[in-house]
Design an enzyme around this catalytic site. Structure first.
Site, PDB file in Angstrom:
ATOM      1  N   ASP A  49       0.840  -1.207   0.000  1.00  0.00           N
ATOM      2  CA  ASP A  49       0.000   0.000   0.000  1.00  0.00           C
ATOM      3  C   ASP A  49       0.879   1.263   0.000  1.00  0.00           C
ATOM      4  O   ASP A  49       0.370   2.380  -0.091  1.00  0.00           O
ATOM      5  CB  ASP A  49      -1.007  -0.001   1.158  1.00  0.00           C
ATOM      6  CG  ASP A  49      -0.343   0.000   2.521  1.00  0.00           C
ATOM      7  OD1 ASP A  49       0.891  -0.164   2.596  1.00  0.00           O
ATOM      8  OD2 ASP A  49      -1.073   0.161   3.529  1.00  0.00           O
ATOM      9  N   SER A  50       2.204   1.067   0.038  1.00  0.00           N
ATOM     10  CA  SER A  50       3.122   2.185  -0.199  1.00  0.00           C
ATOM     11  C   SER A  50       2.814   2.847  -1.546  1.00  0.00           C
ATOM     12  O   SER A  50       3.200   3.991  -1.781  1.00  0.00           O
ATOM     13  CB  SER A  50       4.578   1.700  -0.172  1.00  0.00           C
ATOM     14  OG  SER A  50       4.740   0.553  -0.980  1.00  0.00           O
ATOM     15  N   ASP A  88      -1.198  -6.070  -0.327  1.00  0.00           N
ATOM     16  CA  ASP A  88      -1.520  -5.431   0.957  1.00  0.00           C
ATOM     17  C   ASP A  88      -3.020  -5.190   1.088  1.00  0.00           C
ATOM     18  O   ASP A  88      -3.664  -4.730   0.136  1.00  0.00           O
ATOM     19  CB  ASP A  88      -0.831  -4.062   1.054  1.00  0.00           C
ATOM     20  CG  ASP A  88       0.376  -4.090   1.972  1.00  0.00           C
ATOM     21  OD1 ASP A  88       0.529  -5.047   2.758  1.00  0.00           O
ATOM     22  OD2 ASP A  88       1.186  -3.142   1.880  1.00  0.00           O
ATOM     23  N   GLU A 186       9.277  -4.407  10.232  1.00  0.00           N
ATOM     24  CA  GLU A 186       9.666  -3.098   9.697  1.00  0.00           C
ATOM     25  C   GLU A 186      10.255  -2.212  10.787  1.00  0.00           C
ATOM     26  O   GLU A 186       9.653  -2.031  11.858  1.00  0.00           O
ATOM     27  CB  GLU A 186       8.455  -2.399   9.044  1.00  0.00           C
ATOM     28  CG  GLU A 186       8.832  -1.018   8.470  1.00  0.00           C
ATOM     29  CD  GLU A 186       7.852  -0.458   7.464  1.00  0.00           C
ATOM     30  OE1 GLU A 186       6.885  -1.146   7.084  1.00  0.00           O
ATOM     31  OE2 GLU A 186       8.082   0.707   7.044  1.00  0.00           O
TER      32      GLU A 186
HETATM   33  O1  KIV Z   1       3.564  -1.063   1.604  1.00  0.00           O
HETATM   34  C1  KIV Z   1       4.680  -1.572   1.478  1.00  0.00           C
HETATM   35  O2  KIV Z   1       5.382  -1.385   0.471  1.00  0.00           O
HETATM   36  C2  KIV Z   1       5.168  -2.420   2.560  1.00  0.00           C
HETATM   37  C3  KIV Z   1       6.610  -2.806   2.556  1.00  0.00           C
HETATM   38  C4  KIV Z   1       7.482  -1.650   2.681  1.00  0.00           C
HETATM   39  C5  KIV Z   1       6.910  -3.860   3.549  1.00  0.00           C
HETATM   40  O3  KIV Z   1       4.424  -2.774   3.420  1.00  0.00           O
END
Ligand code: KIV
Length: 280
Positions: A49-50, A88, A186
Site C-alpha cells: 500500500d506504499s 496489501d 519493519e
Molecule cells: O507497503 C509496502 O510497500 C510495505 C513494505 C514496505 C513492507 O508494506
C-alpha cells in the site's frame, strides 16, 4: 504433448518451507512492466500500500483504497511468471472484524489472482489472521513499524527498543500462532529482529530490520533512486534513476526548445522512397 513439465506457481507453503534456507528476495511492484522486471530476480513481489505515497502522492498509506490495491494488484499479477504476488490489505478493510477482513481479502484474491494478502498488526490482529487462514486465505503479517498506524504511533519511528522489545516479540509470536505463513519486520532494531527470526518457525522479511531476517524487502522506487528527496537510512540505493530521468527530461526540453528534436529520423517523409514503395 510438451516435453517440459508445466511450471507450478510459487505458493505460500513454498515460502514457509524456505525458513532457514537461502534468503528470500522481495521487492514491491505496482505496474505490469515493473513486475516483469523484478519477476526473474524475486521470490515474492509485494503490491504494497506504499503505492499510495509512491504512485499517487498521498501523505501516508491511510488514504489507500481497495480499488487502488485491486487495480495495481491485477496489473502486477499480469506481469509475473515466477515470483509469488502478495497484496496489501488497505487501512480500514480488515480491522473492524474477522468477517470484514475475510470479505475484503477474498475479493482481493479473486479479483487480482494473487495467492496471498498482507495485513498490519500483531496480537490485536491474531484472531483475524486465524479466521482468514482457517478459511483458505494465506496471510503475511507485518509488525514493528506499521505505517497504517502512523497517526497513533506519531511518526515513522524505529519500534522495539527497550521496553517495546517484548511487545514486538509477542506480536510476532501471535501472528505465527495464528497461522501467518511469513511476517514482515519493519524498522525493528537488528538484535531484536535476529531474536525474533530465531524464535519463529516462519520466515521473517526485514525492512530496516538488519541482516538476520530470513529475507529482505525494499520499495522498488526507493532502491532505484527514483526520489531525490527521500533517503531513509534503511534504503540502499542501487541506482540513481531519478537523476538519470531528470537529465533526460532536461535534454528533451532543451532540444524541443531548440527545434533539434524531432530530427529527420524521427519524422515521416511525405512520399516513400521508390524501393520501399515497390516492397509494399
Ligand atoms: O507497503 C509496502 O510497500 C510495505 C513494505 C514496505 C513492507 O508494506
Amino acid at each position: 504433448m510438451s516435453a517440459t513439465a508445466p511450471v507450478r506457481p510459487v505458493l505460500p507453503p513454498d515460502i514457509k518451507a524456505r525458513k532457514g534456507g537461502a534468503p528470500l528476495v522481495v521487492l514491491t511492484a505496482y505496474t505490469t512492466p515493473v513486475a516483469r522486471l523484478v519477476d526473474p530476480h524475486c521470490d515474492i513481489v509485494l503490491v504494497g500500500d506504499s503505492l499510495g505515497m509512491v504512485l499517487h502522492g498521498l501523505p501516508s498509506t491511510v488514504g489507500v483504497t481497495m480499488e487502488m490495491m485491486i487495480l495495481h494488484g491485477r496489473a502486477v499479477v499480469r506481469g509475473l511468471g515466477k515470483a509469488m504476488a502478495v497484496i496489501d490489505m488497505p487501512f480500514g478493510s480488515y480491522e473492524e472484524s474477522p468477517a470484514q477482513a475475510f470479505r475484503n481479502a477474498a475479493r482481493i484474491m479473486a479479483e487480482t489472482g494473487a495467492p496471498a494478502v498482507k495485513l498490519e498488526g500483531g496480537v490485536t490482529m491474531a484472531e483475524t489472521i486465524a479466521f482468514l487462514t482457517a478459511r483458505g486465505i494465506p496471510v503475511m503479517a507485518h509488525v514493528g513499524l506499521t505505517p497504517q498506524s502512523v497517526n497513533t504511533l506519531g511518526g515513522y519511528k524505529v519500534v522495539g527498543r527497550a521496553d517495546e522489545a517484548d511487545k514486538v516479540m509477542a506480536d510476532a509470536k501471535a501472528c505465527e500462532a495464528a497461522g501467518a505463513f511469513s511476517i514482515v519486520l519493519e524498522k525493528v532494531p537488528e538484535g531484536l529482529s535476529g531474536r525474533i527470526s530465531k524464535a519463529l518457525t516462519i520466515p521473517t522479511i526485514g525492512i530496516g530490520a538488519g541482516v538476520d531476517c530470513d529475507g529482505q524487502v525494499l520499495v522498488i522506487d526507493d532502491m532505484l533512486g527514483l526520489f531525490t528527496d527521500f533517503r531513509p537510512k534503511f534504503v540502499k540505493r542501487y541506482a540513481e534513476l531519478g537523476k538519470l530521468a531528470d537529465e533526460a527530461i532536461a535534454t528533451y526540453a532543451a532540444e524541443v526548445r531548440a527545434r533539434s528534436f524531432p530530427a529527420a529520423e524521427h519524422s515521416f517523409p511525405d512520399a516513400l522512397p521508390p524501393a520501399t514503395k515497390a516492397k509494399s
